[in-house]
Design an enzyme around this catalytic site. Structure first.
Site, PDB file in Angstrom:
ATOM      1  N   ASP A  30       0.867  -1.183   0.000  1.00  0.00           N
ATOM      2  CA  ASP A  30       0.000   0.000   0.000  1.00  0.00           C
ATOM      3  C   ASP A  30       0.897   1.224   0.000  1.00  0.00           C
ATOM      4  O   ASP A  30       2.030   1.177   0.488  1.00  0.00           O
ATOM      5  CB  ASP A  30      -0.891  -0.001   1.251  1.00  0.00           C
ATOM      6  N   LYS A  35      -0.516   2.977   7.373  1.00  0.00           N
ATOM      7  CA  LYS A  35      -1.311   1.746   7.277  1.00  0.00           C
ATOM      8  C   LYS A  35      -0.390   0.519   7.255  1.00  0.00           C
ATOM      9  O   LYS A  35      -0.633  -0.471   7.947  1.00  0.00           O
ATOM     10  CB  LYS A  35      -2.134   1.817   5.977  1.00  0.00           C
ATOM     11  N   ASN A 213     -24.536  -5.553  -6.345  1.00  0.00           N
ATOM     12  CA  ASN A 213     -24.705  -4.380  -5.486  1.00  0.00           C
ATOM     13  C   ASN A 213     -25.898  -3.536  -5.910  1.00  0.00           C
ATOM     14  O   ASN A 213     -26.613  -2.993  -5.063  1.00  0.00           O
ATOM     15  CB  ASN A 213     -23.417  -3.554  -5.460  1.00  0.00           C
ATOM     16  N   CYS A 265     -19.524   1.213  -0.838  1.00  0.00           N
ATOM     17  CA  CYS A 265     -19.840   0.429  -2.041  1.00  0.00           C
ATOM     18  C   CYS A 265     -21.176   0.786  -2.688  1.00  0.00           C
ATOM     19  O   CYS A 265     -21.197   1.307  -3.797  1.00  0.00           O
ATOM     20  CB  CYS A 265     -19.820  -1.057  -1.709  1.00  0.00           C
ATOM     21  N   LYS A 328     -23.080   1.204   9.137  1.00  0.00           N
ATOM     22  CA  LYS A 328     -23.818   0.035   9.610  1.00  0.00           C
ATOM     23  C   LYS A 328     -23.096  -0.494  10.845  1.00  0.00           C
ATOM     24  O   LYS A 328     -21.942  -0.094  11.103  1.00  0.00           O
ATOM     25  CB  LYS A 328     -23.907  -1.033   8.515  1.00  0.00           C
TER      26      LYS A 328
HETATM   27  C1  UDX Z   1     -21.981  -4.317   0.270  1.00  0.00           C
HETATM   28  C2  UDX Z   1     -22.395  -5.694  -0.277  1.00  0.00           C
HETATM   29  O1  UDX Z   1     -23.345  -6.303   0.615  1.00  0.00           O
HETATM   30  C3  UDX Z   1     -21.172  -6.573  -0.451  1.00  0.00           C
HETATM   31  O2  UDX Z   1     -21.541  -7.823  -1.017  1.00  0.00           O
HETATM   32  C4  UDX Z   1     -20.180  -5.856  -1.363  1.00  0.00           C
HETATM   33  O3  UDX Z   1     -18.998  -6.620  -1.494  1.00  0.00           O
HETATM   34  C5  UDX Z   1     -19.828  -4.485  -0.793  1.00  0.00           C
HETATM   35  O4  UDX Z   1     -21.028  -3.740  -0.590  1.00  0.00           O
HETATM   36  P1  UDX Z   1     -21.282  -3.427   2.693  1.00  0.00           P
HETATM   37  O5  UDX Z   1     -21.034  -2.103   2.045  1.00  0.00           O
HETATM   38  O6  UDX Z   1     -20.294  -3.972   3.661  1.00  0.00           O
HETATM   39  O7  UDX Z   1     -21.425  -4.561   1.567  1.00  0.00           O
HETATM   40  O8  UDX Z   1     -22.681  -3.303   3.443  1.00  0.00           O
HETATM   41  P2  UDX Z   1     -24.097  -4.024   3.417  1.00  0.00           P
HETATM   42  O9  UDX Z   1     -24.163  -5.020   4.478  1.00  0.00           O
HETATM   43  O10 UDX Z   1     -24.476  -4.430   2.050  1.00  0.00           O
HETATM   44  O11 UDX Z   1     -25.019  -2.802   3.857  1.00  0.00           O
HETATM   45  C6  UDX Z   1     -25.092  -1.634   3.027  1.00  0.00           C
HETATM   46  C7  UDX Z   1     -25.998  -0.591   3.623  1.00  0.00           C
HETATM   47  O12 UDX Z   1     -27.358  -0.982   3.491  1.00  0.00           O
HETATM   48  C8  UDX Z   1     -25.776  -0.287   5.101  1.00  0.00           C
HETATM   49  O13 UDX Z   1     -25.818   1.129   5.270  1.00  0.00           O
HETATM   50  C9  UDX Z   1     -26.964  -0.931   5.774  1.00  0.00           C
HETATM   51  O14 UDX Z   1     -27.326  -0.297   6.969  1.00  0.00           O
HETATM   52  C10 UDX Z   1     -28.046  -0.782   4.716  1.00  0.00           C
HETATM   53  N1  UDX Z   1     -29.134  -1.762   4.788  1.00  0.00           N
HETATM   54  C11 UDX Z   1     -28.860  -3.090   4.631  1.00  0.00           C
HETATM   55  C12 UDX Z   1     -30.443  -1.343   4.978  1.00  0.00           C
HETATM   56  O15 UDX Z   1     -30.719  -0.152   5.106  1.00  0.00           O
HETATM   57  N2  UDX Z   1     -31.444  -2.283   5.003  1.00  0.00           N
HETATM   58  C13 UDX Z   1     -31.203  -3.606   4.859  1.00  0.00           C
HETATM   59  O16 UDX Z   1     -32.167  -4.386   4.895  1.00  0.00           O
HETATM   60  C14 UDX Z   1     -29.867  -4.028   4.670  1.00  0.00           C
END
Ligand code: UDX
Length: 438
Positions: A30, A35, A213, A265, A328
């Protein structure tokens, strides 16, 4: 196998440690010295459950090292590209600067038989373009695209035991078969546990990731749109989600209405996907993603308006307690966090915001020093006229009125994640408001 992982952020650091945990010899690279220093000392530079443990055990085994110098990749034969593809400033497209820089830096060190493996989420067409660069630099090296589906908070488990593997390989049958054989060896453990494997072309592999996604984002915005209808009709969106979720074709997961999605993401990926579709002359195919984005962003405004309304039409000088800042739970990531955005907007309206989070305070403070941060939730709610639960960490899910009474100045609570039991709060005399639930 001898592996290099270029980019040691949320994706790359976990990938590097997990590959070493699986028995490979790994060098993580990196450009960020701080980091690299932290990782080399066995410290995770961000909060990810399980990562410190595998960093420690992998470093102790001597199979994991870190460097800021790409030449450290010269002995590796498999080179993962795990750098970020953030939203380009002033545009919806993905910023490819880091991916291109990572591949360019690797080119001088490629040897015959090496395989460069893209993991970053990229616009469709990138892999074919990078494969050209790789073969020009070293005609006997090749490139594959192997998207990553890990979720923050579950990143270690998702990397070691993924729910599927996708390889996008060269159209040349011999080169494609050789790339598959290399990746099969990298992922031997997961494959031995019958992890589903899809071997396909570059474009499909790239699109699998961004489509997954986009689908997840659409599912969340769908239920949040229904929450808007539930709000004006007195219906209960959580019971509705339970009921439609029993249909196996729909499924209950990712149907939790609330303040919407954030993170590094989903928001930038749906925008980059739309931008790429426009470049391809198919903007209309993904025009619905603009609506998905708009519904999502409307959730934040909805909560801000609701809070102002509950405070009697004026947030100025009102003390607001915010529980949760990460996008989250089980993450310290505040990138595009709806919780932090709501806190900042209320601060902008003159509210005195006291915010807390189990792990995200230092990241939030670095980006928004204007908020008042406190480590302790009891301290955050002290004298608050309203309490907002915005990230559903376990400790906040378990809140009951008795935890707050005697501390708060007003018995008003907004449950931005629909995790509390409304009757408990109403029975204790609180004004309880949720998202699409009476
Ligand atoms: C996401 C994808 O799930 C993962 O497969 C990809 O590799 C990267 O992007 P991540 O960004 O870690 O992963 O979070 P994720 O668990 O998907 O949650 C995304 C957002 O959606 C969070 O802010 C969460 O609070 C929100 N969310 C999730 C909701 O508001 N309602 C739901 O029912 C589920």
């Amino acid at each position: 196998m001898k592996i290099s992982v270029v980019g040691c952020g949320y994706l790359g650091a976990v990938h590097a440690a997990a590959m070493a945990e699986l028995g490979h010899d790994v060098i993580g690279i990196d450009v960020d010295q701080a980091k690299i220093d932290a990782l080399a000392a066995g410290k995770a530079p961000f909060f990810e459950p399980g990562l410190p443990e595998i960093l420690t055990s992998a470093s102790a085994s001597g199979r994991l090292a870190f460097s800021i110098d790409t030449s450290a990749a010269k002995d590796a034969t498999v080179h993962f590209i795990a750098v970020g593809t953030p939203q380009k400033p002033g545009s919806h497209s993905a910023d490819m600067t880091y991916v291109d820089a990572a591949v360019d830096a690797l080119l001088p060190f490629l040897k015959p038989g090496d395989l460069v493996v893209g993991k970053s989420t990229v616009p469709v067409g990138t892999a074919a373009r990078l494969a050209e660069k790789v073969r020009t630099a070293e005609p006997k090296a090749d490139l594959a695209w192997n998207p990553e589906f890990l979720r923050e908070g579950f990143a270690v488990k998702d990397t070691i035991s993924p729910d599927r593997l996708v390889y996008g390989v060269s159209p040349d049958p011999e080169a494609g078969a050789a790339a598959k054989a290399v990746l099969d060896e990298v992922y031997a453990k997961a494959l031995s546990e019958d992890t589903p494997l899809v071997v396909t072309d570059y474009a499909t592999a790239e699109l699998v990731k961004i489509s997954a996604n986009a689908f997840l984002a659409t599912k969340i915005s769908f239920i949040n749109a229904i929450a808007e209808i539930a709000d004006v009709t007195g219906a209960n969106v959580t019971e509705l989600a339970d009921a439609i979720g029993y249909d196996a074709r729909i499924g209950r997961r990712f149907l939790n209405a609330g303040i919407g999605f954030g993170g590094g993401c989903l928001p930038k990926d749906i925008r980059a996907f739309g931008a790429r579709a426009e470049e391809l002359g198919r903007g209309e195919s993904l025009a619905f993603l603009k609506e998905v984005d708009a519904i999502n962003l409307r959730r934040r405004q909805y909560v801000v308006d609701l809070v102002v309304d509950m405070l009697g039409g004026q947030a100025f000088e009102k003390k607001v307690a915010v529980l949760g800042l990460a996008f989250k739970p089980d993450s310290d990531d505040i990138r595009d966090s709806p919780a932090l955005d709501i806190a900042v907007q209320l601060n902008g309206l003159g509210a005195v915001v006291s915010a807390t989070d189990p792990h995200a305070i230092s990241n939030a403070r670095a980006k928004h020093p204007q908020l008042h941060y406190v480590e302790d939730a009891r301290e955050a709610v002290k004298d608050a006229e309203i309490v907002l639960l915005l990230t559903e960490w376990n400790e906040y899910r378990e809140l009951v009125p008795a935890d707050l009474e005697g501390l708060v100045a007003g018995k008003k609570i907004v449950d931005g994640r629909n995790v509390l039991t409304s009757a408990t709060w109403a029975d204790a005399g609180w004004e309880y408001r949720a998202m699409g639930r009476p």
